[in-house]
Design a protein around this motif. Sequence first.
Motif, PDB file in Angstrom:
ATOM      1  N   ALA A  69       0.799  -1.335   0.098  1.00 38.77           N
ATOM      2  CA  ALA A  69      -0.264   0.034   0.012  1.00 38.77           C
ATOM      3  C   ALA A  69       0.838   1.364   0.062  1.00 38.77           C
ATOM      4  O   ALA A  69       0.511   2.128  -0.818  1.00 38.77           O
ATOM      5  CB  ALA A  69      -0.897   0.018   1.142  1.00 38.77           C
ATOM      6  N   LEU A  70       1.957   1.331   0.746  1.00 37.88           N
ATOM      7  CA  LEU A  70       2.895   2.438   0.575  1.00 37.88           C
ATOM      8  C   LEU A  70       3.479   2.472  -0.617  1.00 37.88           C
ATOM      9  O   LEU A  70       3.540   3.716  -1.121  1.00 37.88           O
ATOM     10  CB  LEU A  70       4.057   2.189   1.779  1.00 37.88           C
ATOM     11  N   ALA A  71       3.860   1.434  -1.113  1.00 39.64           N
ATOM     12  CA  ALA A  71       4.591   1.814  -2.633  1.00 39.64           C
ATOM     13  C   ALA A  71       3.241   2.340  -3.644  1.00 39.64           C
ATOM     14  O   ALA A  71       3.939   3.032  -4.242  1.00 39.64           O
ATOM     15  CB  ALA A  71       4.886   0.139  -3.224  1.00 39.64           C
ATOM     16  N   CYS A  72       2.106   1.641  -3.359  1.00 41.84           N
ATOM     17  CA  CYS A  72       1.215   2.109  -4.315  1.00 41.84           C
ATOM     18  C   CYS A  72       0.967   3.875  -3.888  1.00 41.84           C
ATOM     19  O   CYS A  72       0.976   4.613  -5.037  1.00 41.84           O
ATOM     20  CB  CYS A  72      -0.109   1.692  -3.925  1.00 41.84           C
ATOM     21  N   ASP A  73       0.997   4.243  -2.589  1.00 34.90           N
ATOM     22  CA  ASP A  73       0.874   5.687  -2.298  1.00 34.90           C
ATOM     23  C   ASP A  73       2.101   6.587  -2.881  1.00 34.90           C
ATOM     24  O   ASP A  73       1.831   7.772  -3.580  1.00 34.90           O
ATOM     25  CB  ASP A  73       0.868   5.761  -0.627  1.00 34.90           C
ATOM     26  N   ALA A  74       3.185   5.803  -2.703  1.00 35.04           N
ATOM     27  CA  ALA A  74       4.098   6.500  -3.424  1.00 35.04           C
ATOM     28  C   ALA A  74       4.368   6.808  -4.853  1.00 35.04           C
ATOM     29  O   ALA A  74       4.653   7.814  -5.372  1.00 35.04           O
ATOM     30  CB  ALA A  74       5.802   5.848  -3.019  1.00 35.04           C
TER      31      ALA A  74
END
Length: 108
Positions: A69-74
Amino acid sequence: MNADNYQELAMRTLAAGLTPRERLTNAALGLSGEAGEFADTVKKHLFHGHPLNREELLKELGDILWYAALACDALDVRLSTVMAANIEKLRRRYPEGFSSERSQQRSE
């Protein structure tokens, strides 16, 4: 809970003030680390005689999801978009479901 709801709630626990580059780096390192912890738990079961620790595996999967989810956010993309694109890729690659023959013949 759906993927986008998860992503939104998970990012509430992200440290404030990180740039997209820092978030992406954190995600890459976190995914590697958590995947390693997942693999280590499986290794201990298969090769060290430990009982399968299902709860630990589920915890690590949760951590892996958080970093995804963090990768997607970034990358400024919704988790559901990545999920849908992956399913579409799998449908193209294996239209009738997985087969060893198609796997061995694929070029991508």
